[in-house]
Design a protein around this motif. Sequence first.
Motif, mmCIF file in Angstrom:
data_model
loop_
_atom_site.group_PDB
_atom_site.id
_atom_site.type_symbol
_atom_site.label_atom_id
_atom_site.label_comp_id
_atom_site.label_asym_id
_atom_site.label_seq_id
_atom_site.Cartn_x
_atom_site.Cartn_y
_atom_site.Cartn_z
ATOM 1 N N LEU A 27 57.477 29.109 34.220
ATOM 2 C CA LEU A 27 56.894 28.673 35.491
ATOM 3 C C LEU A 27 55.727 27.719 35.270
ATOM 4 O O LEU A 27 55.584 26.702 35.975
ATOM 5 N N MET A 28 54.875 28.010 34.291
ATOM 6 C CA MET A 28 53.725 27.154 34.025
ATOM 7 C C MET A 28 54.148 25.810 33.430
ATOM 8 O O MET A 28 53.538 24.773 33.715
ATOM 9 N N ILE A 29 55.206 25.811 32.613
ATOM 10 C CA ILE A 29 55.720 24.548 32.072
ATOM 11 C C ILE A 29 56.291 23.692 33.189
ATOM 12 O O ILE A 29 56.050 22.477 33.271
ATOM 13 N N VAL A 30 57.065 24.314 34.090
ATOM 14 C CA VAL A 30 57.637 23.590 35.233
ATOM 15 C C VAL A 30 56.524 23.036 36.127
ATOM 16 O O VAL A 30 56.598 21.893 36.597
ATOM 17 N N ALA A 31 55.481 23.836 36.354
ATOM 18 C CA ALA A 31 54.357 23.375 37.176
ATOM 19 C C ALA A 31 53.668 22.179 36.535
ATOM 20 O O ALA A 31 53.293 21.215 37.221
ATOM 21 N N SER A 32 53.498 22.238 35.216
ATOM 22 C CA SER A 32 52.864 21.129 34.506
ATOM 23 C C SER A 32 53.701 19.851 34.618
ATOM 24 O O SER A 32 53.167 18.759 34.844
ATOM 25 N N PRO A 129 47.279 31.781 38.198
ATOM 26 C CA PRO A 129 46.519 31.056 39.226
ATOM 27 C C PRO A 129 46.662 29.541 39.111
ATOM 28 O O PRO A 129 46.434 28.821 40.090
ATOM 29 N N GLY A 130 47.044 29.073 37.920
ATOM 30 C CA GLY A 130 47.295 27.646 37.744
ATOM 31 C C GLY A 130 48.420 27.130 38.624
ATOM 32 O O GLY A 130 48.465 25.934 38.951
ATOM 33 N N LEU A 131 49.352 28.019 39.024
ATOM 34 C CA LEU A 131 50.417 27.611 39.942
ATOM 35 C C LEU A 131 49.832 27.210 41.293
ATOM 36 O O LEU A 131 50.238 26.210 41.886
ATOM 37 N N ILE A 132 48.881 28.010 41.773
ATOM 38 C CA ILE A 132 48.236 27.700 43.050
ATOM 39 C C ILE A 132 47.462 26.391 42.939
ATOM 40 O O ILE A 132 47.510 25.538 43.833
ATOM 41 N N PHE A 133 46.744 26.242 41.824
ATOM 42 C CA PHE A 133 45.996 25.000 41.582
ATOM 43 C C PHE A 133 46.932 23.799 41.613
ATOM 44 O O PHE A 133 46.626 22.775 42.248
ATOM 45 N N THR A 134 48.084 23.899 40.956
ATOM 46 C CA THR A 134 49.023 22.776 40.871
ATOM 47 C C THR A 134 49.581 22.415 42.235
ATOM 48 O O THR A 134 49.655 21.234 42.589
ATOM 49 N N VAL A 135 49.964 23.428 43.010
ATOM 50 C CA VAL A 135 50.513 23.172 44.350
ATOM 51 C C VAL A 135 49.478 22.473 45.230
ATOM 52 O O VAL A 135 49.781 21.484 45.927
ATOM 53 N N LEU A 136 48.241 22.961 45.187
ATOM 54 C CA LEU A 136 47.179 22.342 45.987
ATOM 55 C C LEU A 136 46.872 20.920 45.518
ATOM 56 O O LEU A 136 46.653 20.018 46.330
ATOM 57 N N ALA A 137 46.850 20.719 44.192
ATOM 58 C CA ALA A 137 46.560 19.388 43.648
ATOM 59 C C ALA A 137 47.649 18.388 44.024
ATOM 60 O O ALA A 137 47.352 17.225 44.342
ATOM 61 N N ILE A 138 48.904 18.816 43.987
ATOM 62 C CA ILE A 138 50.006 17.934 44.384
ATOM 63 C C ILE A 138 49.893 17.585 45.863
ATOM 64 O O ILE A 138 50.109 16.434 46.270
#
Length: 230
Positions: A27-32, A129-138
């Motif tokens: 999941l974190m790789i996909v988010a990145s 929590p990095g998933l939430i960060f990524t969604v918000l940043a996108i």
Amino acid sequence: LTGVFFEPGKTFADIAERPRFWVPLILMIVASLAFTITISQRIGWERVVRQQLESRMATMSDQQREAVAKTMDMQVRIASIFGYVGGVVAVPLIYLIVGGILMGIVRGIMSAPVRFKQVFATMCYASLPGLIFTVLAIAVMFLKNPDDFNLRNPLVFNPGAFMDPQSSSKFLYSVASSLDLFTIWTILLLAVGLKAAGGKKLSFGGSLTAVALPWAVWVLVRGSLAGLFS
């Protein structure tokens, strides 16, 4: 996965008993990768490179600026390659390195009976929590003008986001940007996870120290390097 956010104590106790890590790691790789693809399509790698060089170019002579401009195309290509490769390689590599450091502190110094697989699984889940960060940043990338998007501080969740990177001290800006809500969230989850893996031989205060101390050293070193090479 949801238990990490709503029942971290119980969830990390289960992770310590059965340290599986593939789902959060993927999941974190996909988010990145999603973050990198959005940067490529919405912001553009040339803007990214220019933003990274902006503060240094302000103090350069005209000849130095011309030299940088001549190598801009090459730097853009390198940035795009490292952006995609980093999404796949950097995430697990960072987890392995950080996991090894935490393992050395918790097991080697604090004598807690933890296994590397437990520490690595804890690292993967605590990073969610990095998933939430990524969604918000996108989302911010699409809401803001591409020229106004700050790659170093895409979200306003740290003191550095309120500072001017051009006029502020590079050391203070780097340290302030590191005091991020999502980073602190991850540190606390890591401490909970290590406490669960260490059992009675490791207190929460000890696990929090094991995580926060190397992070603080890294923040100070990175800030010093930013100030030195600004």
